[in-house]
Design a protein around this motif. Structure first.
Motif, PDB file in Angstrom:
ATOM      1  N   PRO A 167       0.805  -1.223   0.000  1.00 30.49           N
ATOM      2  CA  PRO A 167       0.000   0.000   0.000  1.00 30.49           C
ATOM      3  C   PRO A 167       0.841   1.277   0.000  1.00 30.49           C
ATOM      4  O   PRO A 167       1.994   1.276   0.429  1.00 30.49           O
ATOM      5  N   HIS A 168       0.223   2.349  -0.484  1.00 31.94           N
ATOM      6  CA  HIS A 168       0.866   3.656  -0.436  1.00 31.94           C
ATOM      7  C   HIS A 168       0.808   4.246   0.968  1.00 31.94           C
ATOM      8  O   HIS A 168       1.583   5.142   1.299  1.00 31.94           O
ATOM      9  N   ALA A 169      -0.125   3.748   1.778  1.00 32.21           N
ATOM     10  CA  ALA A 169      -0.221   4.202   3.166  1.00 32.21           C
ATOM     11  C   ALA A 169      -0.768   3.078   4.025  1.00 32.21           C
ATOM     12  O   ALA A 169      -1.660   2.331   3.602  1.00 32.21           O
ATOM     13  N   ILE A 170      -0.211   2.968   5.220  1.00 35.18           N
ATOM     14  CA  ILE A 170      -0.748   2.088   6.254  1.00 35.18           C
ATOM     15  C   ILE A 170      -1.306   3.015   7.328  1.00 35.18           C
ATOM     16  O   ILE A 170      -0.548   3.779   7.940  1.00 35.18           O
ATOM     17  N   VAL A 171      -2.619   2.975   7.524  1.00 33.49           N
ATOM     18  CA  VAL A 171      -3.285   3.940   8.400  1.00 33.49           C
ATOM     19  C   VAL A 171      -3.651   3.273   9.713  1.00 33.49           C
ATOM     20  O   VAL A 171      -4.455   2.337   9.745  1.00 33.49           O
ATOM     21  N   LEU A 172      -3.082   3.774  10.796  1.00 31.44           N
ATOM     22  CA  LEU A 172      -3.426   3.279  12.124  1.00 31.44           C
ATOM     23  C   LEU A 172      -4.649   4.059  12.593  1.00 31.44           C
ATOM     24  O   LEU A 172      -4.543   5.117  13.213  1.00 31.44           O
ATOM     25  N   ALA A 173      -5.821   3.521  12.261  1.00 33.13           N
ATOM     26  CA  ALA A 173      -7.090   4.185  12.553  1.00 33.13           C
ATOM     27  C   ALA A 173      -7.596   3.717  13.913  1.00 33.13           C
ATOM     28  O   ALA A 173      -8.528   2.922  13.998  1.00 33.13           O
ATOM     29  N   LYS A 174      -6.912   4.174  14.975  1.00 37.64           N
ATOM     30  CA  LYS A 174      -7.188   3.763  16.352  1.00 37.64           C
ATOM     31  C   LYS A 174      -6.800   2.301  16.559  1.00 37.64           C
ATOM     32  O   LYS A 174      -7.561   1.510  17.117  1.00 37.64           O
ATOM     33  N   PHE A 175      -5.608   1.939  16.131  1.00 38.82           N
ATOM     34  CA  PHE A 175      -5.111   0.567  16.222  1.00 38.82           C
ATOM     35  C   PHE A 175      -4.790   0.174  17.668  1.00 38.82           C
ATOM     36  O   PHE A 175      -4.921  -0.988  18.044  1.00 38.82           O
ATOM     37  N   MET A 176      -4.330   1.132  18.450  1.00 41.19           N
ATOM     38  CA  MET A 176      -4.090   0.946  19.883  1.00 41.19           C
ATOM     39  C   MET A 176      -2.997  -0.087  20.190  1.00 41.19           C
ATOM     40  O   MET A 176      -3.003  -0.718  21.245  1.00 41.19           O
ATOM     41  N   GLN A 177      -2.079  -0.248  19.253  1.00 41.53           N
ATOM     42  CA  GLN A 177      -0.908  -1.093  19.481  1.00 41.53           C
ATOM     43  C   GLN A 177       0.333  -0.315  19.070  1.00 41.53           C
ATOM     44  O   GLN A 177       0.306   0.433  18.096  1.00 41.53           O
ATOM     45  N   ILE A 178       1.404  -0.471  19.825  1.00 44.48           N
ATOM     46  CA  ILE A 178       2.656   0.218  19.517  1.00 44.48           C
ATOM     47  C   ILE A 178       3.465  -0.634  18.546  1.00 44.48           C
ATOM     48  O   ILE A 178       3.801  -1.788  18.848  1.00 44.48           O
ATOM     49  N   LEU A 179       3.757  -0.089  17.372  1.00 44.03           N
ATOM     50  CA  LEU A 179       4.493  -0.844  16.361  1.00 44.03           C
ATOM     51  C   LEU A 179       5.927  -1.107  16.826  1.00 44.03           C
ATOM     52  O   LEU A 179       6.585  -0.224  17.379  1.00 44.03           O
ATOM     53  N   PRO A 180       6.441  -2.305  16.571  1.00 45.00           N
ATOM     54  CA  PRO A 180       7.850  -2.572  16.884  1.00 45.00           C
ATOM     55  C   PRO A 180       8.765  -1.747  15.989  1.00 45.00           C
ATOM     56  O   PRO A 180       8.384  -1.318  14.904  1.00 45.00           O
ATOM     57  N   THR A 181       9.978  -1.561  16.469  1.00 50.24           N
ATOM     58  CA  THR A 181      10.939  -0.703  15.779  1.00 50.24           C
ATOM     59  C   THR A 181      11.166  -1.126  14.330  1.00 50.24           C
ATOM     60  O   THR A 181      11.235  -0.295  13.428  1.00 50.24           O
ATOM     61  N   GLU A 182      11.252  -2.435  14.085  1.00 49.59           N
ATOM     62  CA  GLU A 182      11.545  -2.894  12.725  1.00 49.59           C
ATOM     63  C   GLU A 182      10.407  -2.564  11.763  1.00 49.59           C
ATOM     64  O   GLU A 182      10.650  -2.252  10.595  1.00 49.59           O
ATOM     65  N   LEU A 183       9.157  -2.590  12.237  1.00 56.10           N
ATOM     66  CA  LEU A 183       8.041  -2.215  11.376  1.00 56.10           C
ATOM     67  C   LEU A 183       8.020  -0.704  11.148  1.00 56.10           C
ATOM     68  O   LEU A 183       7.714  -0.241  10.041  1.00 56.10           O
ATOM     69  N   CYS A 184       8.320   0.059  12.179  1.00 55.15           N
ATOM     70  CA  CYS A 184       8.414   1.521  12.009  1.00 55.15           C
ATOM     71  C   CYS A 184       9.430   1.859  10.931  1.00 55.15           C
ATOM     72  O   CYS A 184       9.197   2.742  10.095  1.00 55.15           O
ATOM     73  N   ARG A 185      10.541   1.144  10.965  1.00 51.50           N
ATOM     74  CA  ARG A 185      11.602   1.394   9.980  1.00 51.50           C
ATOM     75  C   ARG A 185      11.141   0.979   8.579  1.00 51.50           C
ATOM     76  O   ARG A 185      11.340   1.709   7.608  1.00 51.50           O
ATOM     77  N   GLU A 186      10.515  -0.195   8.463  1.00 55.05           N
ATOM     78  CA  GLU A 186      10.085  -0.703   7.162  1.00 55.05           C
ATOM     79  C   GLU A 186       8.994   0.173   6.550  1.00 55.05           C
ATOM     80  O   GLU A 186       8.931   0.344   5.337  1.00 55.05           O
ATOM     81  N   TRP A 187       8.122   0.718   7.396  1.00 62.77           N
ATOM     82  CA  TRP A 187       6.999   1.520   6.916  1.00 62.77           C
ATOM     83  C   TRP A 187       7.264   3.021   7.008  1.00 62.77           C
ATOM     84  O   TRP A 187       6.333   3.823   6.951  1.00 62.77           O
ATOM     85  N   THR A 188       8.513   3.415   7.120  1.00 63.54           N
ATOM     86  CA  THR A 188       8.862   4.828   7.222  1.00 63.54           C
ATOM     87  C   THR A 188       8.253   5.632   6.075  1.00 63.54           C
ATOM     88  O   THR A 188       8.390   5.263   4.905  1.00 63.54           O
ATOM     89  N   GLY A 189       7.573   6.711   6.423  1.00 64.69           N
ATOM     90  CA  GLY A 189       6.976   7.571   5.412  1.00 64.69           C
ATOM     91  C   GLY A 189       5.682   7.055   4.836  1.00 64.69           C
ATOM     92  O   GLY A 189       5.088   7.705   3.971  1.00 64.69           O
ATOM     93  N   ARG A 190       5.218   5.893   5.310  1.00 71.85           N
ATOM     94  CA  ARG A 190       3.942   5.340   4.817  1.00 71.85           C
ATOM     95  C   ARG A 190       2.933   5.119   5.941  1.00 71.85           C
ATOM     96  O   ARG A 190       1.730   5.090   5.681  1.00 71.85           O
ATOM     97  N   ALA A 191       3.411   4.919   7.167  1.00 74.16           N
ATOM     98  CA  ALA A 191       2.513   4.622   8.286  1.00 74.16           C
ATOM     99  C   ALA A 191       2.037   5.918   8.929  1.00 74.16           C
ATOM    100  O   ALA A 191       2.837   6.706   9.446  1.00 74.16           O
TER     101      ALA A 191
END
Length: 286
Positions: A167-191
């Motif tokens: 996807p062009h964007a991953i939207v945390l629409a009240k996901f209420m979970q803290i993303l792990p560092t590796e996912l934050c890095r992989e989804w940089t600029g998209r999440a």
């Protein structure tokens, strides 16, 4: 409703100097490019130049891939970095949700009405509460439980599901979970995340309770990019709504949800339109 003519969107940043605008304009003019929208900004603190330009696709004698290749040479010449997007390429998003549905209802409604032109490829929830509304819109819903003792496996499954759709964007629409560092890095600029507070105030859990205790007169919401540092990513959009001394916590939550929906929709739209340029932990929104 008439669809706008296909455009190529150029976003670019580099150290500021004389002649940048002229060089880019000459490059496009030499190819016959018709610029229909252009914006510029220089950050006085970092002396970094930003621009976003829209060019009619039909005005160029070649396609987007060749434009990308040719503009890459200009970017190197100017010592910066940029990208070229094509408005003719469909945009895709994946929504990550939990139990609260106000942001999901709002986004799905905007998509269904044609107000937000994007394909919602999937909705992934750590609870089943929003499965019915998602599937009612003809969108696949994936339930991924998040047991306290093994969140790593749950995040691995979410990562795999998201990767299927690129996807062009991953939207945390009240996901209420803290993303792990590796996912934050992989989804940089998209999440993208929506936080129910006017960050940096009231970071973390129960911000409305914190705001109520402080007796605030405004509550707000912040749409920001997700980073490894909690609620500290580059801010895309913010807004506030007034509350009074007679408002209960429940009233503040209700009003806050109203502003959350608007702020998330704005931030997502600007991201999908390539209007957000990130530099360090700040953004320029054209």
């Amino acid at each position: 409703m008439t669809q706008p003519e296909r455009r190529y969107v150029i976003t670019f940043g580099c150290p500021d100097r004389t002649g940048i605008v002229a060089r880019i304009a000459q490059f496009l003019a030499d190819a016959g490019g018709w610029i229909v929208e252009a914006a510029y900004h220089t950050d006085p603190d970092t002396s970094w130049f930003f621009t976003r330009q829209e060019v009619l696709a039909s005005s160029l004698p070649y396609g987007v891939e060749e434009l990308r290749a040719r503009f890459a040479e200009i970017a190197v010449e100017l010592g910066g970095e940029g990208k070229v997007a094509d408005t003719g390429e469909p945009r895709r998003i994946v929504l990550l949700v939990s139990k609260e549905g106000h942001c999901v209802y709002d986004l799905l409604g905007r998509v269904a009405s044609g107000e937000l032109e994007v394909e919602v490829s999937a909705v992934i929830g750590n609870h089943n509460d929003l499965a019915a509304v998602t599937e009612g819109h003809g969108i696949p819903f994936h339930h991924v439980p998040f047991p306290r003792e093994d969140k790593q496996a749950a995040f691995a499954e979410v990562r795999s599901l998201v990767a299927r759709h690129d996807p062009h964007a991953i939207v945390l629409a009240k996901f209420m979970q803290i993303l792990p560092t590796e996912l934050c890095r992989e989804w940089t600029g998209r999440a993208l995340n929506i936080h129910h507070s006017f960050l940096p105030s009231f970071v973390g859990a129960k911000p409305y309770h914190q705001a109520y205790q402080r007796g605030v007169k405004l509550v707000g919401a912040t749409c920001h990019y997700v980073t490894a540092e909690l609620d500290a990513g580059p801010i895309v959009e913010q807004d506030v709504i007034r509350v009074g001394h007679g408002d209960s916590i429940r009233d503040m939550v209700r009003k806050g949800r109203d502003i959350e929906k608007v702020v998330l929709a704005r931030g997502l739209r600007w991201h999908l339109e390539n209007r957000v340029l990130v530099h360090g932990n700040k953004t320029v929104v054209f």
